[in-house]
Design a protein around this motif. Structure first.
Motif, short mmCIF file in Angstrom:
data_model
loop_
_atom_site.label_atom_id
_atom_site.label_comp_id
_atom_site.label_asym_id
_atom_site.label_seq_id
_atom_site.Cartn_x
_atom_site.Cartn_y
_atom_site.Cartn_z
N ALA B 64 0.84 -1.21 0.00
CA ALA B 64 0.00 0.00 0.00
C ALA B 64 0.86 1.25 0.00
CB ALA B 64 -0.92 -0.01 1.21
N TYR B 67 2.65 1.72 -3.47
CA TYR B 67 1.68 2.15 -4.47
C TYR B 67 1.29 3.62 -4.26
CZ TYR B 67 -2.57 2.41 -7.25
OH TYR B 67 -3.52 2.80 -8.17
N SER B 68 1.04 4.01 -3.01
CA SER B 68 0.58 5.39 -2.75
C SER B 68 1.69 6.40 -3.03
CB SER B 68 0.08 5.53 -1.32
OG SER B 68 1.15 5.58 -0.44
N GLN B 69 2.94 6.01 -2.81
CA GLN B 69 4.06 6.92 -3.05
C GLN B 69 4.15 7.31 -4.52
OE1 GLN B 69 5.08 8.40 -0.16
NE2 GLN B 69 7.20 8.09 -0.72
N LYS B 72 -0.19 8.26 -5.85
CA LYS B 72 -0.98 9.34 -5.23
C LYS B 72 -0.15 10.53 -4.81
CE LYS B 72 -4.47 6.07 -3.89
NZ LYS B 72 -5.15 5.32 -2.87
N SER B 73 1.01 10.31 -4.24
CA SER B 73 1.70 11.47 -3.68
C SER B 73 2.96 11.88 -4.44
CB SER B 73 2.02 11.25 -2.19
OG SER B 73 3.06 10.33 -2.06
N GLY B 150 2.15 1.90 -9.24
CA GLY B 150 1.64 3.26 -9.11
C GLY B 150 2.04 4.11 -10.31
N SER B 156 -6.23 1.12 -8.29
CA SER B 156 -5.74 0.68 -6.98
C SER B 156 -6.29 -0.70 -6.58
CB SER B 156 -6.07 1.70 -5.89
OG SER B 156 -7.45 1.95 -5.84
#
Lengths: 270, 208
Positions: B64, B67-69, B72-73, B150, B156
């Motif tokens: 998680a 993937y978010s790095q 998303k961010s 990502g 997701s």
């Protein structure tokens, strides 16, 4: 002294040469937001520039010295869902090493009445106006000297837009400011110069006393900027006397306007 | 003034981490001592299933996080003072921290379990043959795969399902080969190669 130097940047099949100096406030305007965003991503060092953009002689792409002194925000985007200043301060300190003035942030929340710009649903969200104001408050509260902002007056009423335009063009606080503007009228006499992105893909550097042409659309036009009302087009005025005589001869209506009247002529007829 | 210093000390990330690890070790010791008799002669439960569940949490968290790095961010961080290189190395650092903590906990577990179970097998053999080394490498591998997913803008839900399938497949495959050292080395080589691929992608991906 030069802050950023752009040398022979091949952008949309145009060669761009530009020097952005310290203590300059630059506006960017045009209908082609995709091209403008692409340009800003290069100028902010986020995307590659093929060795054409420099800060202190170093390529700005992924350059940590350059990055530590600048931020690039689009006020249309959401950067925070909270007004908890301690939480925001901790995040900026820990994640980005940026100091955050919580006192200033609190003052701006009160002054701009941001708490009234919220929608209460399943989640606590800001209105579009509220989001712009929060993003502005974040920028003002951060200790950063160079800022690149897109849509600084997005959805704002004139009172708050004027407040923000005064704050963002304050040369005592900021070293270099690059603004992708939604509206020019709030920034009258506050910019050092403007970069106009035409529909043909050109980038034209203009001064405050340059003019625009509001004209009925025709095949003899170049450097179109945006559509006006009906079949009117607003274009950069670099037409010579012969070209203007041609328009008169062909009975094409036109009017020469000041740069900062562009927003008014988007919605009126000649 | 004194209260602020104390508050900052108590809120310090590393102090909280140490306290949590001490609590986990105490809980592990209790579990080992109390469950020894339950496990004795039980063919279904492995004595190391408890520590494997810690690795499983690390794998899920790493997936998680990776993937978010990237999904998303990444853009958000580039808008502020973080460069692409910083994002990659910060991600790698955090994943390695999690791996290190999981390894320390599993080492402590093995030591405590060997003491109470009077087991004389060297801990490195236990690590390899009980699949603990493989789990350690899986934490790194799945986190880096999540990071990669990502960047290719995978949805997701699909990404997380794929990550679980990939992780489970690798685990079953290596377990089938009796957790051999060669299989673990191949997985380690994959981790290094994937780390290199992720670094290249971070440098080259165009932000829109």
């Amino acid at each position: 002294m030069a802050y950023i130097e752009v040398k022979n940047l091949n952008f949309n099949n145009n060669l761009v040469n530009l020097t952005i100096n310290d203590k300059e406030v630059i506006g960017i305007f045009g209908e082609n937001q995709r091209a403008i965003n692409e340009f800003l991503l290069i100028i902010s060092g986020i995307n590659k520039n093929n060795n054409t953009c420099f800060y202190n002689g170093e390529n700005i792409f992924d350059n940590s010295h350059y990055f530590k002194q600048r931020i690039f925000l689009d006020f249309k985007k959401i950067y925070t869902n909270t007004l908890n200043k301690e939480f925001i301060e901790e995040n900026f300190n820990n994640r980005f090493g940026l100091s955050f003035d919580t006192k200033r942030f609190k003052e701006l929340i009160k002054e701009l009445k941001i708490r009234k710009e919220t929608e209460i649903d399943v989640y606590y969200t800001f209105t579009q106006q509220g989001n712009t104001l929060v993003n502005f408050s974040l920028v003002e509260s951060l200790n950063v000297s160079n800022i690149i902002i897109s849509h600084p007056t997005n959805y704002l009423d004139s009172e708050r837009a004027t407040f923000i335009s005064n704050a963002l063009t304050n040369k005592n606080k900021y070293n270099c400011v690059i603004l992708n503007l939604d509206r020019l009228d709030f920034f009258k006499n506050k910019l050092d110069y403007l970069l106009l992105f035409t529909k043909e893909g050109n980038i034209i550097k203009v001064n405050n006393d340059d003019h625009l042409l509001v004209i009925e659309d025709n095949i003899y036009l170049h450097n179109r900027l945006i559509r006006g009302k009906g079949n009117l087009v607003i274009s950069y005025h670099d037409y010579n006397k012969d070209e203007l005589k041609k328009f008169d001869k062909l009975k094409i209506k036109y009017k020469v306007i000041s740069l900062y009247d562009i927003d008014r002529y988007r919605e009126v007829e000649l | 003034m004194k209260n602020n210093k104390l508050k900052r000390f108590l809120n310090s990330y590393y102090l909280q981490l140490v306290i949590v690890m001490i609590i986990i070790v105490l809980l592990m010791t209790m579990a080992i001592v109390l469950m020894r008799d339950v496990n004795r002669g039980n063919p279904i439960l492995s004595r190391y299933d408890l520590i494997k569940s810690i690795y499983l949490s690390a794998i899920l968290g790493g997936a998680a996080f990776g993937y978010s790095q990237s999904a998303k961010s990444f853009d958000f961080q580039l808008s502020f003072t973080t460069t692409r290189k910083d994002i990659y190395f910060n991600t790698l650092k955090k994943v390695l921290q999690v791996t290190l903590i999981s390894t320390i906990l599993s080492l402590l577990y093995v030591v405590i379990d060997s003491y109470f179970g009077k087991i004389n097998t060297p801990f490195w053999q236990i690590f390899i043959h009980e699949g603990l080394l493989m789990m350690l490498e899986l934490v790194l591998f799945i986190s880096l795969v999540g990071f990669f997913m990502g960047f290719i803008k995978m949805n997701s839900y699909i990404a997380y399902i794929l990550l679980l399938l990939v992780g489970a497949s690798i685990y079953i495959t290596i377990d089938y080969f009796d957790n051999s050292l060669i299989a673990c080395l191949i997985l380690l080589a994959s981790v290094i190669i994937l780390g290199g691929i992720d670094f290249l992608i971070v440098k080259k991906v165009e932000v829109k």
